[in-house]
Design a protein around this motif. Structure first.
Motif, mmCIF file in Angstrom:
data_model
loop_
_atom_site.group_PDB
_atom_site.id
_atom_site.type_symbol
_atom_site.label_atom_id
_atom_site.label_comp_id
_atom_site.label_asym_id
_atom_site.label_seq_id
_atom_site.Cartn_x
_atom_site.Cartn_y
_atom_site.Cartn_z
ATOM 1 N N ASP A 24 3.551 3.624 -1.173
ATOM 2 C CA ASP A 24 3.946 4.178 -1.052
ATOM 3 C C ASP A 24 4.875 4.329 0.449
ATOM 4 O OD1 ASP A 24 3.466 5.510 -3.100
ATOM 5 O OD2 ASP A 24 2.743 7.658 -2.371
ATOM 6 N N ASN A 25 4.412 3.847 1.541
ATOM 7 C CA ASN A 25 5.057 3.616 2.604
ATOM 8 C C ASN A 25 6.267 2.364 2.480
ATOM 9 O OD1 ASN A 25 4.132 5.943 3.577
ATOM 10 N ND2 ASN A 25 2.141 5.183 5.107
ATOM 11 N N ALA A 26 5.196 1.435 1.782
ATOM 12 C CA ALA A 26 6.425 0.168 1.679
ATOM 13 C C ALA A 26 7.386 0.265 1.196
ATOM 14 C CB ALA A 26 4.883 -1.435 1.444
ATOM 15 N N VAL A 27 6.202 1.133 -0.455
ATOM 16 C CA VAL A 27 8.350 0.575 -1.401
ATOM 17 C C VAL A 27 9.337 2.090 -1.653
ATOM 18 C CG1 VAL A 27 6.877 -0.738 -2.968
ATOM 19 C CG2 VAL A 27 6.994 1.653 -3.280
ATOM 20 N N GLY A 28 8.602 3.542 -1.044
ATOM 21 C CA GLY A 28 9.770 4.227 -0.574
ATOM 22 C C GLY A 28 9.516 4.827 -1.528
ATOM 23 N N THR A 29 10.945 5.054 -2.297
ATOM 24 C CA THR A 29 11.909 5.916 -3.675
ATOM 25 C C THR A 29 11.622 4.960 -4.441
ATOM 26 O OG1 THR A 29 14.020 5.204 -2.741
ATOM 27 C CG2 THR A 29 12.900 7.887 -2.368
ATOM 28 N N HIS A 30 11.219 3.628 -4.459
ATOM 29 C CA HIS A 30 11.004 2.525 -5.404
ATOM 30 C C HIS A 30 8.944 2.254 -5.936
ATOM 31 C CE1 HIS A 30 15.596 1.391 -4.086
ATOM 32 N NE2 HIS A 30 14.608 0.902 -2.583
ATOM 33 N N ARG A 31 8.741 3.689 -6.011
ATOM 34 C CA ARG A 31 7.884 3.511 -6.774
ATOM 35 C C ARG A 31 7.241 3.950 -7.892
ATOM 36 N NH1 ARG A 31 8.014 8.194 -3.055
ATOM 37 N NH2 ARG A 31 8.760 10.140 -3.679
ATOM 38 N N LYS A 32 6.906 3.137 -9.086
ATOM 39 C CA LYS A 32 6.005 4.192 -10.098
ATOM 40 C C LYS A 32 5.891 5.364 -9.734
ATOM 41 C CE LYS A 32 7.282 -0.326 -11.956
ATOM 42 N NZ LYS A 32 8.095 -0.557 -13.304
ATOM 43 N N GLU A 33 5.998 5.721 -11.870
ATOM 44 C CA GLU A 33 5.939 6.948 -11.766
ATOM 45 C C GLU A 33 4.570 7.262 -11.956
ATOM 46 O OE1 GLU A 33 8.615 8.937 -14.298
ATOM 47 O OE2 GLU A 33 8.841 6.764 -14.987
ATOM 48 N N ARG A 34 4.704 8.233 -11.882
ATOM 49 C CA ARG A 34 2.502 8.575 -12.051
ATOM 50 C C ARG A 34 2.198 10.082 -12.653
ATOM 51 N NH1 ARG A 34 2.119 7.531 -5.242
ATOM 52 N NH2 ARG A 34 2.066 5.141 -5.259
ATOM 53 N N PHE A 35 1.786 10.046 -13.588
ATOM 54 C CA PHE A 35 1.259 11.189 -14.286
ATOM 55 C C PHE A 35 -0.374 11.626 -14.300
ATOM 56 C CE2 PHE A 35 4.135 8.037 -15.810
ATOM 57 C CZ PHE A 35 5.431 9.143 -16.010
ATOM 58 N N LEU A 36 -0.610 13.063 -14.602
ATOM 59 C CA LEU A 36 -1.785 13.400 -15.127
ATOM 60 C C LEU A 36 -2.294 15.088 -15.771
ATOM 61 C CD1 LEU A 36 -4.600 13.841 -12.211
ATOM 62 C CD2 LEU A 36 -4.609 15.756 -13.880
#
Length: 636
Positions: free
Chosen positions: A206-218
């Protein structure tokens, strides 16, 4: 975000799946809390008293190893006893294994239920040495907490987790998992989040890609608000539902969209084929205008395929017509595209691409139920048994009937009036003849019915008089067939041949040939009268022996050739040698060297001039010298 968004991400084959201990609960395997309790009860009372209250699974397993002098033997044995047993059920794991959209599955479970359900269709990654064997066309199952196949790989105690934190981050195994976390959406199914080190990886990415991260679901049931809040801080969308409900809904969603996804290139052809094969389906796909186009979808082998059309209409008149059809009246309804509100085509529950814009009109045709009856003509002592038919209501008192028996097909329209039945009927014959007994039985019943004789229909336990008031049918053609079958039966008995199974060549030539041959068999000859006389000429340059001394009047018999065979409906009938008996002859005239004779007569007994089948010479022994006789009309 809706569940639809999660399903869409899975459809794009862009989601990695994390599976936790909760997914194996239904199989009879314990979760983390229950496993901690099992380990705690393996300790004696004194050992138990030394553990702090609410000890975690890491703490309890570590204590067990410590109390046993650093040996993991008892711990490993307990894990074997718990996880290396026959599961109570595997249907959820089996369902998961039939969703090929997940190309990477990461599980912290010690059991082997996932890989067992995938059998040989997946590659299990337990360590760095397995990574080079990952294949694009096979799902990869990662086991970061190890499993029973390699006891040294199991991560369970505090020391195990401590070593886990200090693993070489460049190790190919962990590099592969971090790569999955960075490049794909993440779905956590029945997961409890005991692994703090995994969360540290997420934080690092997250620190590396910031808001470009992929989505996560549980997906998990009954999480408390505080736990959900923690998920949100990790940018994880929560869905409150069980794993079995989620997989069932996902499966139905994929069945609805996978055909369209293939044609829109959202899903690969391999994934499409794999998914439909798990449902025992085959497809034919063509490339049309550079894009995949599904040409057919059907059950594998010869199994019947269920096709379902769902639609809606937007006008009352069309709805009324459909309602009447459903209540038994009418045969079909035609619906214009403008009157269709929605339209879908399902094959075994799979939705195929179809829209109302792609059609100009829509036809609904009612399928008729097959019944069985018997038909009796009491006056003629005739009965047809096991007549199968379908009856379709057209309107009040009007019906369409289609049926058959012995291969003969009947089509009729019936109009029931107060004074009787008006019927328009026609029939067709089978491509191959049944026995002549059956042919005659069928044609005699039809003939009697046409003539208006009393006809009883025994159907559904009731006897009905269906004698017609008026019949619209070409009676002559039926009587011609009846006479033809009667002639064939005469020929069968005389020449010991069988016409059953013969091709039904109902031509004028066959009718005429059978009639003449039957007449010859019945009468012994065919007599033809020629008022103007007929002239027979024999001029082959060979001196006549048998015809040197012909009578001046009376008759003469001439054998005219070798054995003859005629063909009726493809069946050869051996007739014997043909002959001609010339009657009422006038005085013969010879030429000078008696090589030519002229006989004039007005009456002869033969078959006909073109097909010779006079057979009685063989039967009577009148085997004269063979000569060929030409027939030509005389003007005298």
């Amino acid at each position: 975000m809706s569940l639809q968004s999660l399903f869409n991400a899975i459809r794009r084959e862009d989601t990695a799946l994390w599976v936790g201990a909760g997914f194996s609960l239904y199989a009879g395997y314990p979760g983390g809390g229950k496993l901690q309790d099992i380990l705690f009860k393996s300790l004696n009372t004194e050992e138990q008293s030394q553990l702090p209250a609410n000890s975690s699974l890491k703490q309890t397993s570590a204590a067990l190893v410590t109390f046993r002098g650093g040996s993991r033997n008892e711990l490993n044995q307990i894990l074997f006893d718990v996880f290396d047993k026959q599961p109570e059920a595997t249907h959820l794991h089996d369902l998961l294994s039939k969703i090929p959209h997940f190309h990477e599955i990461i599980t912290t479970n010690y059991d082997a239920l996932i890989e067992n359900s995938y059998t040989r269709r997946a590659h299990v990654i337990r360590s760095a040495k397995d990574v080079p064997y990952i294949k694009l066309n096979k799902p990869a199952i990662f086991k970061p907490h190890g499993d029973l196949q390699n006891l040294d790989s199991i991560i369970i105690t505090e020391n195990d987790y401590s070593g886990f934190y200090n693993l070489d981050k460049n190790d190919p195994f962990w590099t592969a998992i971090r790569d999955i976390i960075a490049k794909k959406n993440q779905l956590f199914l029945a997961y409890g989040f005991e692994d703090e080190n995994i969360w540290s990886w997420f934080d690092l990415i997250d620190n590396a890609v910031g808001t470009h991260r992929k989505e996560r679901f549980l997906v998990a049931p009954n999480w408390k608000p505080l736990q959900i809040k923690k998920l949100e801080s990790r940018h994880i969308e929560y869905f409150d539902m069980t794993a079995d409900q989620f997989l069932a809904d996902l499966n139905e969603h994929l069945k609805k969209h996978i055909a369209t996804d293939l044609e829109n290139r959202i899903v690969s052809h391999d994934t499409f084929n794999t998914y439909i094969s798990f449902h025992d389906l085959d497809s034919k796909v063509a490339i049309v205008s550079g894009k995949p186009k599904i040409m057919s979808l059907n059950k594998q082998g010869q199994a019947p395929t269920l096709n379902t059309i769902n639609f809606g209409v937007n006008d009352k008149k069309t709805f009324t017509q459909i309602e009447k059809l459903a209540n038994g009246f009418g045969r079909s309804v035609k619906i214009g595209a403008a009157n269709i509100s929605f339209l879908e085509h399902l094959v075994e529950g799979f939705t195929l691409p179809l829209s109302k814009e792609s059609i100009s009109e829509f036809h609904i045709i009612k399928l008729s139920k097959t019944h069985k009856c018997s038909i009796e003509i009491p006056e003629e002592d005739l009965v047809l048994e096991d007549v199968k038919f379908k009856i379709t209501p057209l309107s009040q008192n009007k019906y369409s009937v289609e049926g058959g028996v012995y291969g003969f097909r009947i089509k009729a329209n019936l109009n029931f009036k107060d004074e009787g039945i008006v019927i328009d009927i026609n029939f067709s014959h089978p491509p191959l003849l049944p026995s002549l007994h059956k042919c005659l039985q069928f044609q005699r019943v039809v003939a009697a019915y046409i003539l208006g004789k009393k006809t009883l229909l025994n159907w559904d336990g009731k006897v009905r008089d269906i004698r017609p008031l008026d019949v619209k049918m070409e009676a002559a053609s039926n009587l011609d067939l009846l006479r033809f079958f009667e002639d064939l039966r005469i020929i069968e008995k005389c020449f010991q041949v069988r016409f059953e199974g013969a091709s039904t060549g109902f031509t004028e030539q066959n009718f005429h040939l059978a009639s003449e041959l039957a007449s010859l068999i019945t009468n012994g000859y065919i007599q033809l009268d020629f008022p103007d006389g007929i002239e027979f000429t024999r001029t082959d340059g060979v001196k006549l022996i048998q015809m040197d001394h012909l009578p001046d009047s009376g008759s003469v018999l001439i054998v005219t050739g070798l054995d003859e065979t005629v063909n009726i409906l493809g069946i050869g009938v051996e007739l014997g040698r043909p002959g001609i008996q010339i009657n009422d002859i006038e005085k013969p005239e010879y030429n000078a060297d008696r090589t030519e004779v002229h006989i004039k007569s007005k009456k002869i007994n033969i078959g006909n001039g073109s097909v010779q089948f006079f057979r009685f010479n063989r039967k009577t022994g009148k085997m004269k010298s063979s000569i060929m006789v030409k027939l030509k009309q005389s003007n005298q």
